[in-house]
Design a protein around this motif. Structure first.
Motif, short mmCIF file in Angstrom:
data_model
loop_
_atom_site.label_atom_id
_atom_site.label_comp_id
_atom_site.label_asym_id
_atom_site.label_seq_id
_atom_site.Cartn_x
_atom_site.Cartn_y
_atom_site.Cartn_z
N GLY A 82 0.78 -1.24 0.00
CA GLY A 82 0.00 0.00 0.00
C GLY A 82 0.81 1.28 0.00
O GLY A 82 0.37 2.31 0.51
N VAL A 83 2.00 1.25 -0.59
CA VAL A 83 2.81 2.47 -0.72
C VAL A 83 2.09 3.42 -1.68
O VAL A 83 1.48 3.00 -2.65
N ASP A 84 2.17 4.71 -1.40
CA ASP A 84 1.56 5.74 -2.26
C ASP A 84 2.11 5.60 -3.69
O ASP A 84 3.33 5.70 -3.90
N PRO A 85 1.22 5.38 -4.68
CA PRO A 85 1.69 5.21 -6.07
C PRO A 85 2.54 6.37 -6.58
O PRO A 85 3.37 6.19 -7.48
N ALA A 86 2.39 7.55 -5.97
CA ALA A 86 3.21 8.69 -6.39
C ALA A 86 4.70 8.44 -6.11
O ALA A 86 5.57 9.12 -6.67
N LEU A 87 4.98 7.47 -5.23
CA LEU A 87 6.38 7.19 -4.86
C LEU A 87 7.00 6.03 -5.65
O LEU A 87 8.19 5.77 -5.53
N TYR A 88 6.18 5.33 -6.46
CA TYR A 88 6.69 4.17 -7.18
C TYR A 88 7.92 4.50 -8.03
O TYR A 88 8.87 3.74 -8.07
#
Length: 230
Positions: A82-88
């Motif tokens: 569930g990491v923020d997709p903006a950080l991928y």
């Protein structure tokens, strides 16, 4: 998997440039990460199977191959946990470059890094700071990427390096790359050491969670992510 092959060629080019003293650009690494991420979101088991298959075949994997596999599994873990997709994108870039500093160290030393003396180990541990140097002051990489390069060997209990950081002080993305790096090294053949079977490697992951070196939810996310391995 053609995506894997393309990514592998691109990563090997990035490392060949690094060896020649040419730092990578954020743009070049972004392209590789975008390709991997697309696969991770759409058909990750195929991608993971392919990287596992290659690991079994390769006797001595290059820094580039390890970097690519670390990036793939780190992104799978990010999606799972569930990491923020903006950080991928930053996670992928940091994973690809986490070992960039090794290009500044003697190659034979890097190769035998599993069986080295204390003084050699101290030299090898400088690869985190060297990684930042290799990227260059004006690299244009996001701070999150630089923190992964610098902090991926830090451990929550303060037993890591280079700064013996603890818990919340360590960047969460660096912890993801750190634990994936740890796993990938266990399941790869290196020097004279055979690869550990995934089942045993998972047991080692449990142990680092029990010892408090990594947050337990992260350890569980990694174990869930490698559940698609054969």
């Amino acid at each position: 998997v053609s995506v894997y092959t393309e990514a592998q060629e691109a990563v090997e080019r990035i490392f060949a440039d690094l060896e020649r003293g040419v730092p990578p650009t954020p743009a070049a690494t972004k392209v590789v990460v975008a390709g991997i991420l697309n696969q991770v979101l759409n058909s990750r088991s195929e991608l993971l199977l392919h990287s596992t298959y290659l690991k079994v075949k390769q006797f001595d994997r290059s820094l580039g191959a390890h970097a690519l596999d670390t990036a793939i599994l780190s992104l799978v873990v990010a999606v799972e946990s569930g990491v923020d997709p903006a950080l991928y994108e930053y996670l992928g870039q940091g994973a690809l470059l986490h070992d960039a500093g090794y290009v500044r160290l003697p190659r034979n030393l890097v190769r035998k890094r599993d069986e080295c003396s204390d003084s050699e180990r101290r030299l090898l541990e400088q690869h985190t700071q060297l990684g930042i140097t290799v990227l260059g002051d004006q690299s244009g990489f996001h701070q999150e990427v630089c923190r992964i390069v610098m902090e991926h060997h830090e451990r929550c209990d303060g037993s890591g390096y280079p700064r013996q950081m603890k818990n919340q002080d360590i960047a969460p993305l660096a912890q993801i790359v750190g634990i994936v790096d740890f796993y990938d090294k266990m399941v790869s053949r290196r020097g004279g050491r055979p690869a550990m079977i995934p089942h045993d490697a998972v047991r080692q992951l449990f142990l680092v969670g029990e010892r408090g070196q990594y947050p337990k939810p992260l350890v569980e996310a990694v174990i869930r992510s490698i559940g698609v391995y054969p």
